[in-house]
Design a protein around this motif. Structure first.
Motif, PDB file in Angstrom:
ATOM      1  N   GLY A 286     100.625 131.365 173.415  1.00  0.00           N
ATOM      2  CA  GLY A 286     101.729 132.236 173.035  1.00  0.00           C
ATOM      3  C   GLY A 286     102.921 132.175 173.970  1.00  0.00           C
ATOM      4  O   GLY A 286     103.659 133.163 174.114  1.00  0.00           O
ATOM      5  N   PRO A 288     106.615 130.766 174.931  1.00  0.00           N
ATOM      6  CA  PRO A 288     107.804 130.115 174.360  1.00  0.00           C
ATOM      7  C   PRO A 288     108.137 128.820 175.103  1.00  0.00           C
ATOM      8  O   PRO A 288     107.860 128.693 176.305  1.00  0.00           O
ATOM      9  CB  PRO A 288     108.907 131.162 174.537  1.00  0.00           C
ATOM     10  CG  PRO A 288     108.183 132.460 174.714  1.00  0.00           C
ATOM     11  CD  PRO A 288     106.905 132.133 175.406  1.00  0.00           C
ATOM     12  N   ASP A 311     105.085 128.462 167.317  1.00  0.00           N
ATOM     13  CA  ASP A 311     105.489 129.014 168.605  1.00  0.00           C
ATOM     14  C   ASP A 311     106.986 129.300 168.572  1.00  0.00           C
ATOM     15  O   ASP A 311     107.720 128.766 167.736  1.00  0.00           O
ATOM     16  CB  ASP A 311     105.178 128.010 169.727  1.00  0.00           C
ATOM     17  CG  ASP A 311     105.197 128.642 171.114  1.00  0.00           C
ATOM     18  OD1 ASP A 311     105.259 129.881 171.217  1.00  0.00           O
ATOM     19  OD2 ASP A 311     105.147 127.880 172.105  1.00  0.00           O
ATOM     20  N   ARG A 312     107.417 130.132 169.475  1.00  0.00           N
ATOM     21  CA  ARG A 312     108.851 130.287 169.686  1.00  0.00           C
ATOM     22  C   ARG A 312     109.323 129.071 170.471  1.00  0.00           C
ATOM     23  O   ARG A 312     108.813 128.802 171.567  1.00  0.00           O
ATOM     24  CB  ARG A 312     109.139 131.565 170.480  1.00  0.00           C
ATOM     25  CG  ARG A 312     108.919 132.844 169.695  1.00  0.00           C
ATOM     26  CD  ARG A 312     109.096 134.066 170.580  1.00  0.00           C
ATOM     27  NE  ARG A 312     107.962 134.235 171.480  1.00  0.00           N
ATOM     28  CZ  ARG A 312     107.919 135.125 172.473  1.00  0.00           C
ATOM     29  NH1 ARG A 312     108.979 135.893 172.715  1.00  0.00           N
ATOM     30  NH2 ARG A 312     106.848 135.229 173.226  1.00  0.00           N
ATOM     31  N   TRP A 334     113.873 133.913 173.611  1.00  0.00           N
ATOM     32  CA  TRP A 334     113.123 135.156 173.776  1.00  0.00           C
ATOM     33  C   TRP A 334     113.406 136.152 172.651  1.00  0.00           C
ATOM     34  O   TRP A 334     112.601 137.068 172.414  1.00  0.00           O
ATOM     35  CB  TRP A 334     113.440 135.766 175.137  1.00  0.00           C
ATOM     36  CG  TRP A 334     112.832 134.965 176.268  1.00  0.00           C
ATOM     37  CD1 TRP A 334     111.621 134.352 176.279  1.00  0.00           C
ATOM     38  CD2 TRP A 334     113.428 134.687 177.547  1.00  0.00           C
ATOM     39  NE1 TRP A 334     111.416 133.710 177.478  1.00  0.00           N
ATOM     40  CE2 TRP A 334     112.502 133.896 178.283  1.00  0.00           C
ATOM     41  CE3 TRP A 334     114.643 135.027 178.152  1.00  0.00           C
ATOM     42  CZ2 TRP A 334     112.747 133.447 179.587  1.00  0.00           C
ATOM     43  CZ3 TRP A 334     114.886 134.575 179.438  1.00  0.00           C
ATOM     44  CH2 TRP A 334     113.954 133.798 180.153  1.00  0.00           C
ATOM     45  N   GLN A 336     113.560 135.269 169.509  1.00  0.00           N
ATOM     46  CA  GLN A 336     112.845 134.818 168.311  1.00  0.00           C
ATOM     47  C   GLN A 336     111.616 135.697 168.078  1.00  0.00           C
ATOM     48  O   GLN A 336     110.954 136.150 169.017  1.00  0.00           O
ATOM     49  CB  GLN A 336     112.391 133.362 168.462  1.00  0.00           C
ATOM     50  CG  GLN A 336     113.504 132.337 168.442  1.00  0.00           C
ATOM     51  CD  GLN A 336     112.957 130.913 168.556  1.00  0.00           C
ATOM     52  OE1 GLN A 336     111.803 130.652 168.226  1.00  0.00           O
ATOM     53  NE2 GLN A 336     113.789 129.989 169.015  1.00  0.00           N
ATOM     54  N   PRO A 338     107.888 136.142 167.418  1.00  0.00           N
ATOM     55  CA  PRO A 338     106.744 135.259 167.672  1.00  0.00           C
ATOM     56  C   PRO A 338     105.885 135.091 166.414  1.00  0.00           C
ATOM     57  O   PRO A 338     105.541 136.076 165.758  1.00  0.00           O
ATOM     58  CB  PRO A 338     105.973 135.975 168.781  1.00  0.00           C
ATOM     59  CG  PRO A 338     106.393 137.409 168.692  1.00  0.00           C
ATOM     60  CD  PRO A 338     107.792 137.408 168.170  1.00  0.00           C
ATOM     61  N   VAL A 341      99.645 133.386 166.755  1.00  0.00           N
ATOM     62  CA  VAL A 341      99.169 132.399 167.726  1.00  0.00           C
ATOM     63  C   VAL A 341      98.075 131.546 167.075  1.00  0.00           C
ATOM     64  O   VAL A 341      97.108 132.075 166.538  1.00  0.00           O
ATOM     65  CB  VAL A 341      98.620 133.091 168.989  1.00  0.00           C
ATOM     66  CG1 VAL A 341      98.009 132.078 169.945  1.00  0.00           C
ATOM     67  CG2 VAL A 341      99.736 133.871 169.682  1.00  0.00           C
TER      68      VAL A 341
END
Length: 377
Positions: A286, A288, A311-312, A334, A336, A338, A341
């Motif tokens: 998880g 970025p 993923d971001r 940041w 975005q 998420p 996962v």
């Protein structure tokens, strides 16, 4: 009955091949505690042991070079061409030597990530073999040298080695490998780190709200002029000690004395090139990621497509990266939302397939067809 012996060949072209192989070996060792594992690799035993928790015997050596690199993102095509032509000039003799070597090791199964000479040698020696990776060198060779007059013979030898294996376990995400006939797709392979952010903050003497950004280009380095980067209040860069850079907002990765996995599970973002290990582990932890595209590297498209769904992430240009113009890109990253996962199911799926060959050597697969993973179902 003697226990099973798995002979593993792990490419030293960066650290990504180890990141792929290690979770599978660790899973196999838990499922089959009597399994003997031999690992041949150009990576030192200490590096292998940071990822492989299972006991293993290290055989120093390498049978593939992948590609000669200028740096982490650029292939030296001329040097790589010379190396391939040299390797294949006496190909049959090389295969014969490899067959004799593997025969002396007496393995139950040969697994490569992703050298092809051991596959050719195992086939000649009558030993079952499996390849596992997100790419294969033959497909990249065709991409880089497919139009060269000297290339077809070499490509046929590479392709025959891969296609002669019992299986090619194609990791997700991975290249298409449409010209191989025994491809089996498995899920993502990634190890999970532990969030140790509070320990990092204590060691750095930093505020808990300081953003940590890991700069990691894997085993093939790409030094960046971090010392010349503009101030980025609230951000601390974690960079390799080998760069020998002093910057008020930078700390060395090695100085934290944490595993790369735990760092990846603790930081706010990572900056990297497209590579299976970093991409899969960032997504599954998880974390970025900002990525710098590799120059003419055909594997990167499938990796980027997968990362964008899982993923971001965002691309950063080389000019902006070298100049340290990163704050705006990180802020956008940041912000975005998420995605879910992804679950790294690939290690278990790959181990299940390999157990079809290995369990038969221990007597624990009674009633199954020896060496046939389908008999497990």
């Amino acid at each position: 009955m003697a226990g099973a012996h798995l002979f593993v060949d792990i490419s030293a072209h960066g650290f990504g091949h180890l990141a792929q192989a290690a979770p599978v070996l660790n899973t196999l060792s838990k499922r089959l505690p009597s399994l003997r594992i031999s690992v041949r690799s150009g990576l030192p035993a200490e590096r292998l042991a940071t990822r492989i928790s299972a006991g293993f015997v290290h055989i120093a050596g390498t049978t593939d070079f992948g590609y000669v690199m200028h740096d982490a993102t650029r292939v030296d095509l001329a040097a790589s061409a010379r190396a391939y032509r040299e390797q294949h000039a006496d190909w049959d003799a090389r295969v014969e030597r490899e067959a004799r070597f593997l025969g002396a090791q007496r393995p139950t199964l040969v697994l490569t990530d992703v050298a092809y000479l051991p596959l050719a040698g195992a086939q000649r020696a009558g030993i079952p073999s499996v390849a596992m990776c997100s790419l294969n060198w033959a497909e990249l060779f065709a991409h880089f040298y497919g139009r060269e007059s000297w290339a077809p013979v070499i490509h046929r030898q590479m392709h025959a080695a891969y296609d002669g294996a019992e299986r090619f376990l194609r990791l997700t995400p991975g290249m298409a490998m449409a010209d191989l006939t025994k491809v089996q797709e498995v899920g993502p392979v990634a190890a999970l780190g532990t969030d140790r952010r509070s320990e990092i903050a204590g060691r750095l003497g930093s505020a808990r709200d300081e953003r940590l950004v890991l700069v990691a280009f894997g085993g093939i380095d790409k030094p960046l002029p971090v010392a010349d980067w503009p101030a980025a209040p609230g951000i601390r860069w974690l960079i390799p000690e080998a760069w020998k850079i002093r910057h008020a907002r930078a700390s060395t990765i090695e100085g934290l004395q944490l595993s790369m996995l735990d760092l990846l599970g603790s930081v706010d973002a990572v900056i990297a090139k497209p590579g299976y290990g970093t991409f899969a582990e960032a997504a599954c932890n998880g974390t970025p990621l900002l990525y710098l595209r590799r120059e003419n590297w055909p594997e990167q498209d499938c990796l980027i497509d997968w990362l964008q769904r899982n993923d971001r992430c965002a691309e950063i240009g080389e000019e902006d990266l070298y100049a340290g113009r990163l704050v705006a890109a990180l802020d956008r990253l940041w912000r975005q939302a998420p995605p879910p996962v992804p679950h790294p199911s690939g290690a278990i799926e790959a181990a299940e397939t390999l157990l079809g060959w290995l369990e038969s050597a221990t007597g624990s697969a009674r009633g199954r067809v020896a060496g046939d993973p389908e008999a497990r179902r």
